[in-house]
Design an enzyme around this catalytic site. Sequence first.
Site, PDB file in Angstrom:
ATOM      1  N   ARG A  60       0.820  -1.199   0.000  1.00 56.32           N
ATOM      2  CA  ARG A  60       0.000   0.000   0.000  1.00 56.32           C
ATOM      3  C   ARG A  60       0.864   1.265   0.000  1.00 56.32           C
ATOM      4  O   ARG A  60       2.024   1.235   0.393  1.00 56.32           O
ATOM      5  CB  ARG A  60      -0.916   0.014   1.226  1.00 56.32           C
ATOM      6  CG  ARG A  60      -2.032  -1.022   1.196  1.00 56.32           C
ATOM      7  CD  ARG A  60      -2.905  -0.927   2.434  1.00 56.32           C
ATOM      8  NE  ARG A  60      -2.197  -1.332   3.644  1.00 56.32           N
ATOM      9  CZ  ARG A  60      -1.675  -0.504   4.530  1.00 56.32           C
ATOM     10  NH1 ARG A  60      -1.818   0.815   4.380  1.00 56.32           N
ATOM     11  NH2 ARG A  60      -1.047  -0.942   5.596  1.00 56.32           N
ATOM     12  N   LYS A 200      -8.838  -2.026   0.939  1.00 57.90           N
ATOM     13  CA  LYS A 200      -8.659  -1.129   2.075  1.00 57.90           C
ATOM     14  C   LYS A 200      -9.416   0.190   1.875  1.00 57.90           C
ATOM     15  O   LYS A 200      -9.778   0.853   2.852  1.00 57.90           O
ATOM     16  CB  LYS A 200      -7.175  -0.865   2.323  1.00 57.90           C
ATOM     17  CG  LYS A 200      -6.437  -2.085   2.877  1.00 57.90           C
ATOM     18  CD  LYS A 200      -7.102  -2.647   4.132  1.00 57.90           C
ATOM     19  CE  LYS A 200      -6.296  -3.780   4.739  1.00 57.90           C
ATOM     20  NZ  LYS A 200      -7.005  -4.452   5.864  1.00 57.90           N
ATOM     21  N   HIS A 219     -10.539  -3.812  12.450  1.00 56.47           N
ATOM     22  CA  HIS A 219      -9.486  -4.448  11.653  1.00 56.47           C
ATOM     23  C   HIS A 219      -9.084  -5.719  12.401  1.00 56.47           C
ATOM     24  O   HIS A 219      -8.139  -5.732  13.176  1.00 56.47           O
ATOM     25  CB  HIS A 219      -8.291  -3.501  11.509  1.00 56.47           C
ATOM     26  CG  HIS A 219      -7.254  -3.996  10.554  1.00 56.47           C
ATOM     27  ND1 HIS A 219      -5.922  -3.669  10.673  1.00 56.47           N
ATOM     28  CD2 HIS A 219      -7.348  -4.790   9.458  1.00 56.47           C
ATOM     29  CE1 HIS A 219      -5.237  -4.233   9.694  1.00 56.47           C
ATOM     30  NE2 HIS A 219      -6.079  -4.921   8.950  1.00 56.47           N
ATOM     31  N   SER A 239      -1.289  -6.165   9.649  1.00 56.57           N
ATOM     32  CA  SER A 239      -0.795  -7.213   8.771  1.00 56.57           C
ATOM     33  C   SER A 239       0.510  -7.788   9.321  1.00 56.57           C
ATOM     34  O   SER A 239       1.392  -7.057   9.756  1.00 56.57           O
ATOM     35  CB  SER A 239      -0.555  -6.650   7.372  1.00 56.57           C
ATOM     36  OG  SER A 239      -0.026  -7.621   6.519  1.00 56.57           O
ATOM     37  N   LYS A 243      -3.336 -12.513  12.154  1.00 50.87           N
ATOM     38  CA  LYS A 243      -4.797 -12.539  12.100  1.00 50.87           C
ATOM     39  C   LYS A 243      -5.318 -13.709  11.265  1.00 50.87           C
ATOM     40  O   LYS A 243      -6.205 -14.434  11.688  1.00 50.87           O
ATOM     41  CB  LYS A 243      -5.345 -11.229  11.520  1.00 50.87           C
ATOM     42  CG  LYS A 243      -5.168 -10.013  12.376  1.00 50.87           C
ATOM     43  CD  LYS A 243      -6.036  -8.850  11.937  1.00 50.87           C
ATOM     44  CE  LYS A 243      -6.014  -8.579  10.457  1.00 50.87           C
ATOM     45  NZ  LYS A 243      -4.683  -8.223   9.940  1.00 50.87           N
ATOM     46  N   THR A 244      -4.771 -13.858  10.061  1.00 50.07           N
ATOM     47  CA  THR A 244      -5.246 -14.914   9.168  1.00 50.07           C
ATOM     48  C   THR A 244      -4.893 -16.285   9.711  1.00 50.07           C
ATOM     49  O   THR A 244      -5.728 -17.195   9.784  1.00 50.07           O
ATOM     50  CB  THR A 244      -4.648 -14.730   7.762  1.00 50.07           C
ATOM     51  OG1 THR A 244      -5.074 -13.476   7.233  1.00 50.07           O
ATOM     52  CG2 THR A 244      -5.096 -15.844   6.827  1.00 50.07           C
ATOM     53  N   ASP A 258      -9.985 -10.572   8.246  1.00 51.30           N
ATOM     54  CA  ASP A 258      -9.386  -9.238   8.234  1.00 51.30           C
ATOM     55  C   ASP A 258     -10.284  -8.092   8.682  1.00 51.30           C
ATOM     56  O   ASP A 258      -9.816  -7.183   9.350  1.00 51.30           O
ATOM     57  CB  ASP A 258      -8.866  -8.934   6.829  1.00 51.30           C
ATOM     58  CG  ASP A 258      -7.904  -7.767   6.782  1.00 51.30           C
ATOM     59  OD1 ASP A 258      -7.069  -7.647   7.685  1.00 51.30           O
ATOM     60  OD2 ASP A 258      -7.984  -6.973   5.831  1.00 51.30           O
ATOM     61  N   ARG A 324       1.453 -12.607  -1.605  1.00 52.53           N
ATOM     62  CA  ARG A 324       0.114 -12.879  -1.068  1.00 52.53           C
ATOM     63  C   ARG A 324      -0.700 -13.736  -2.024  1.00 52.53           C
ATOM     64  O   ARG A 324      -0.403 -13.836  -3.219  1.00 52.53           O
ATOM     65  CB  ARG A 324      -0.645 -11.576  -0.804  1.00 52.53           C
ATOM     66  CG  ARG A 324      -0.138 -10.789   0.386  1.00 52.53           C
ATOM     67  CD  ARG A 324      -0.995  -9.573   0.634  1.00 52.53           C
ATOM     68  NE  ARG A 324      -0.564  -8.799   1.776  1.00 52.53           N
ATOM     69  CZ  ARG A 324      -1.079  -8.899   3.002  1.00 52.53           C
ATOM     70  NH1 ARG A 324      -2.048  -9.785   3.241  1.00 52.53           N
ATOM     71  NH2 ARG A 324      -0.651  -8.157   3.982  1.00 52.53           N
TER      72      ARG A 324
END
Length: 532
Positions: A60, A200, A219, A239, A243-244, A258, A324
């Site tokens: 990003r 996002k 988030h 990130s 989390k995943t 997410d 990713r």
Amino acid sequence: MIHGRVNPDHSIDAFGISGTGNVYCNMIEPALVEAAVSRGEGKLGLGGAFLCATGQFTGRSPKDKFVVRTPLVEDTVWWENNAPMASDAFARLKADMLAHMQDRDLFVQDLYAGADPEHRLDVRMVSELAWHGLFMRHMLRRPSREDLNTFVPEWTIINLPSFKADPAKHGCRTETVIALNFDEKTVLIGNTGYAGENKKAVFTILNYILPGKGVMAMHCSANHAIGNPQDAAVFFGLSGTGKTTLSAAPDRTLIGDDEHGWSDRGIFNFEGGCYAKTINLDPRAEPEIYATTSRFATVVENMVFDPETLVLDFADNSLTDNTRCAYPLDAISNASETSLGGHPKNVVMLTCDAYGVLPPIARLTPAQAMYHFLSGFTSKVAGTERGITEPQPTFSTCFGAPFMPRRPEVYGKLLQAKILEQGATCWLVNTGWTGGAYGTGKRMPIKATRALLTAALDGSLATAEFRRDPNFGFDVPVAVHDVDSTLLNPRDTWADTAAYDAQARKLVAMFSKNFDQYVPFIDDDVKAAAIG
């Protein structure tokens, strides 16, 4: 020849644009893969995965993101965190981007953001890249063919990677731009092929809209006990904090990885898919995520592969550390069919401590939870943002500052109220370093993290003996089944305890200095929970 539904008058209804090339509307996955491959946007990988590179930008561009400053949002946007763009500059940007679309083929996807129909956002995505349509078709939620007949977009995203902004003319910083206009309900994205900007942008919109309706935008990932959606848990984190990985536990049902909302009815996923990091992905530790990289229509971004065999190299970070894959939720066998859950019984805040100071798990009071939520201490991991090549300790308020249009206290007070109302138990979990800081210590063993989370979520950790941490004041378990007790006291993992003490004092001072900005806006109980 690209097969798909073509808008016969070559126009996009949201703007009445004419003079474009073909406009391909709501293609399904096989057609989008076919289009992307035939147009040279990437190539077909093993199992039918779509392999692509995002070009110059592999993460990003948060410094190039803007909110248009208008009377509608003037008093509610957190301008210290959101760069303003003037309305006339946005008008010039939009006019130039629409002119840039002339004679170009475009791909349109009409999608939902939000599994709860009461709080759903209807989004139209317009891009010159077929694979961006495929990505967003995975990331958001797909209406039925019948629902598409009556679909009316509330927001429109236009993404033209080939368009270069003019900072002097368009009021931006560089040739790259992400501009959100809450008056016109439009997002304009130019000069970046990184698909994560699209999802996002939607998250940022929801983060502005939902708190005004009393819904907490988070988030976070989320799951619930198998067969019991009321036994839900949420996992906040930036990130790279897990989390995943941690929400996709085989003994729980995955709600999402997410972005979620927490309403008066419980939690709901904003998205319809997952966007998982693949660098050093281990097929033994995460077999289902690994399997998606050779699944038909999975989008595999910026991974190096053998040009003849198409075998992916999960260790090669020569393009970026931020490799990713994007895939729909149904690629995970234990994913929820509804993407809904009850009020979370456990709220987990994931931090990646590159200083090696924080324990692997700590129990927080509601006031401490708001303190750590507002602090948002973690480390930005390599690749997620442009220029990040190694872990960088940072305070990202609400564990998602780049996506927060409102002041952080709005989210913090809403979260604290919901925690108190529902009686949720709060935990701080460090997935970062132990035995020393980054470069000296080692990453927290995922096996230990999983064991600690299992004990927290099944309630057995509540009966453990706890000690009060002398630096941060939260409660830390003394012993947990299947976890090395040395790990539970991070000071014991350092060869030089004096060096640990100095590092801890440094971190406490950083927390205290960072939190000074929130003191005028918070209640006394949170002030009392502050450290330092």
